[in-house]
Scaffold this active site. Structure first.
Site, short mmCIF file in Angstrom:
data_model
loop_
_atom_site.label_atom_id
_atom_site.label_comp_id
_atom_site.label_asym_id
_atom_site.label_seq_id
_atom_site.Cartn_x
_atom_site.Cartn_y
_atom_site.Cartn_z
N ASP A 110 58.22 71.32 -6.72
CA ASP A 110 59.18 72.11 -5.87
C ASP A 110 60.14 72.88 -7.10
O ASP A 110 61.26 73.14 -6.69
CB ASP A 110 60.00 71.03 -5.10
CG ASP A 110 60.86 69.84 -6.19
OD1 ASP A 110 60.44 70.00 -7.39
OD2 ASP A 110 61.74 69.20 -5.62
N ASP B 271 65.22 74.69 -8.72
CA ASP B 271 64.61 73.49 -8.26
C ASP B 271 65.33 72.79 -6.89
O ASP B 271 66.38 72.92 -6.81
CB ASP B 271 64.83 72.31 -9.56
CG ASP B 271 64.37 71.03 -9.30
OD1 ASP B 271 63.00 71.00 -9.61
OD2 ASP B 271 64.93 70.09 -8.69
N LEU B 272 64.43 72.53 -6.13
CA LEU B 272 64.77 72.21 -4.81
C LEU B 272 65.62 70.94 -4.81
O LEU B 272 64.96 69.98 -5.53
CB LEU B 272 63.75 72.06 -3.75
CG LEU B 272 62.91 73.31 -3.61
CD1 LEU B 272 61.84 73.30 -2.62
CD2 LEU B 272 63.87 74.40 -3.24
#
Length: 621
Positions: A543, A500-501
């Site tokens: 993302d 997960d960004l």
């Protein structure tokens, strides 16, 4: 002329039969030789047991006579100045002895013939009596070179012409002893000796064969002159004669085979030794042995001739059949060439593989040729295996395993069998379907097959549209679920990584969604470049990304992989001259060590990812 496999089998069987016959003849010869030896030596031993008894009786008779004469002479000579030998002369004619002696320790002697003096030749025999002080048997060589056998008996003293004699002796020529005691069963093919414990000859009591008449030590003579004997058995002979035991022994002398037996005489430490030419004892058994071997040999030659006739007849039939087959094959080849030419117009590419001779012929309908037109089949398999990766149900295998001879023979057992598999070219979107079709059989065995290749890119293109994220061109959430469930169902080990960004939302807020989309595309490319061809990369949504890493990885390897992904993803991005920096939080789960269900694996990875995300946000504050 080409030797067919059946003829080869016939030759192998013939050679095996030859080996069996030779081994059987050898075994029979060894067994019969041992039996003949045992029976022959047993007969010889029995014969010389009789000679031994006769010798003991002869020796005892001489000592008894000497004892009687000792008493007689003591009475008449001690009271008479003269010596009357009439009685002894008559005994000489009766018993065939050579001389009768009176003798003393000075080796002085007097005989019934009136001879007297000092016995230089017989002094060792006389001295032996005085050492033993008991009746003895000995031998010596006379002045005429004749071996004499001497029976001596101690006396208390007999005086003749003023000389005191303390011993009596009667001597025989060795030839006379032979005539009286010798066993004539073996005629001139045997020897008999009386020897002491060291093997020294005391006397011989049979006509000689080829062994020297004047042998002094029989054991030394055999050791120096005999051949073809077992040294261990010869050592036993020396030991047994020294110990007074009995036994037997085989040897050759002057190119003749002999049996030798020995047994104690019962007198002193002497043994009686019988030596007989083997053929005199076992000639009939030898004839049986040789006749049997000859019969077996003739039978074997007959069998070989029958086999040879069968092979020749079979070969002629084969040649006739081959002529017909060549004609049929020629016609079949014409039809086969027509079919292959037609096939070349339909399929993209195919190879005619000759697995019997490890060759292939390659045909390409498209302009670009991937492989040489001819070459080694094993090289072709290696090239295909290196170029493509399996994507069908056997994706955990290599193409070289599917195209191995063992696998082909196991799956194609008749002309109606075939199998196919799908594969993809490494690092490209080219998908192929390959089909293995039998082409030629020989004696029920597959020798050639067609490997047909067809492009199925359109089929996979449609599947990719359903399984691919439009923006990043990574696999999507739908395909992620499919792969996860398929892996767990098949029990194939893997590692799953959630990503997960971090701090991505400000990129969209500050630079806009187009810039954010470009960042996501670049993240996808960096992930793809950081994993292997056999691994999978997914965009789950927004993302969030994921990877499925093939293989049985442990926690240490997984963390090293995550560290490498984080390092790559966190490098700044240059988008339209703007330097953009983001972070990433990762969580992982290992199958089957962490869990064996999809739901549990997702929860574990999600939990670890959010724990790391909280840590990253805390560090940023």
């Amino acid at each position: 002329m080409i030797i067919k496999k059946k003829n080869i089998r016939t030759i192998v069987i013939t050679c095996a039969l030859l080996g069996i016959i030779i081994f059987s003849i050898h075994s029979y010869n060894v067994y019969m030789s041992r039996q003949i030896y045992n029976e022959g030596t047993s007969n010889v031993k029995a014969s010389y047991s009789q000679v031994n008894q006769t010798f003991n009786m002869f020796a005892q008779r001489n000592w008894n006579v000497l004892s009687d004469w000792n008493v007689y002479l003591t009475k008449i000579l001690n009271n008479d100045s003269g010596l009357q030998w009439n009685d002894f002369v008559r005994e000489k004619e009766k018993w065939h002895y050579s001389d009768f002696y009176l003798f003393n320790e000075k080796n002085q002697f007097i005989t019934i013939e009136g001879r007297s003096g000092v016995a230089d030749n017989a002094k060792d025999a006389f001295n032996e009596l005085f050492k033993a002080n008991e009746p003895v048997i000995s031998s010596y060589i006379s002045t005429k070179g004749v071996r004499k056998v001497l029976f001596a008996y101690p006396s208390d003293g007999i005086t003749v012409d003023g000389i005191s004699y303390t011993g009596l002796a009667v001597s025989y020529d060795n030839t006379d002893v032979e005539r009286m005691l010798g066993d004539k069963a073996y005629k001139d093919q045997s020897d008999c000796y009386i020897v002491d414990s060291a093997g020294n000859v005391i006397l011989s009591i049979e006509p000689k064969t080829e062994i020297d008449d004047m042998v002094d030590n029989l054991i030394n003579f055999i050791g120096d002159n005999a051949t073809d004997y077992d040294t261990h058995d010869f050592c036993d002979v020396k030991t047994n004669i020294a110990d007074g035991s009995d036994g037997c022994f085989a040897f050759s002398y002057n190119k003749k085979d002999y049996y030798m037996t020995y047994q104690p005489t019962g007198i002193k430490d002497w043994s009686i030794v019988g030596i007989v030419e083997a053929k005199a004892v076992s000639s009939f058994m030898f004839q049986v042995q040789y006749s049997t071997i000859l019969l077996i040999g003739i039978m074997f030659i007959c069998v070989i001739l029958l086999i040879f006739m069968y092979v020749m007849k079979n070969t002629r039939l084969k040649l006739q059949k081959e002529k017909l087959t060549v004609m049929a094959v020629s016609h079949e080849k014409e039809i086969s060439d027509m079919l292959l030419n037609s096939l070349a117009r339909i399929v993209d590419r195919y190879a005619l593989c000759d697995i019997e001779n490890d060759t292939y012929e390659y045909h390409e309908r498209l302009a670009r040729k991937l492989y040489p037109e001819r070459g080694s089949y094993s090289d072709l398999v290696e090239s295909i295996s290196n170029r493509y990766t399996l994507i069908s149900e056997d994706e955990n295998k290599k193409i070289s395993e599917l195209l191995s001879l063992e696998n082909i023979y196991s799956k194609i057992k008749n002309e109606h069998d075939y199998f196919k598999f799908e594969c993809a070219e490494n690092n490209s979107k080219l998908f192929l379907s390959m089909t293995v079709i039998p082409a030629r059989w020989e004696d029920g065995r597959l020798t050639q097959y067609l490997l047909v290749s067809q492009n199925i890119g359109e089929k996979h293109k449609m599947a990719d549209l359903a399984n691919t994220d439009v923006l990043t061109e990574l696999y999507n959430k739908r395909y992620f679920d499919t792969i996860m469930n398929m892996r767990v169902q098949r029990g194939k080990a893997f590692a799953m990584i959630f990503m997960d960004l971090d701090f991505f939302k400000p990129v969209n807020d500050i630079y806009g969604h187009p810039v954010g989309d470009e960042v996501l595309c670049n993240v996808g490319k960096r992930i793809i470049n950081s994993i292997r061809t056999a691994d999978y990369a997914f965009r789950i949504g927004g993302d969030e990304f994921a990877c499925i890493i093939d293989g049985n990885a442990d926690e240490k390897n997984c963390l090293e992989g995550i560290e490498r992904l984080q390092r790559v993803i966190c490098n700044p991005y240059n988008i339209h001259g703007r330097k953009i920096k983001i972070g990433v939080s990762c969580g992982y789960a290992l199958y089957p060590s962490d869990a064996d269900k999809v739901e549990s694996l997702l929860k574990i990875a999600d939990s670890r990812m959010y724990a790391e995300k909280e840590k990253h946000h805390a560090d940023r504050r």
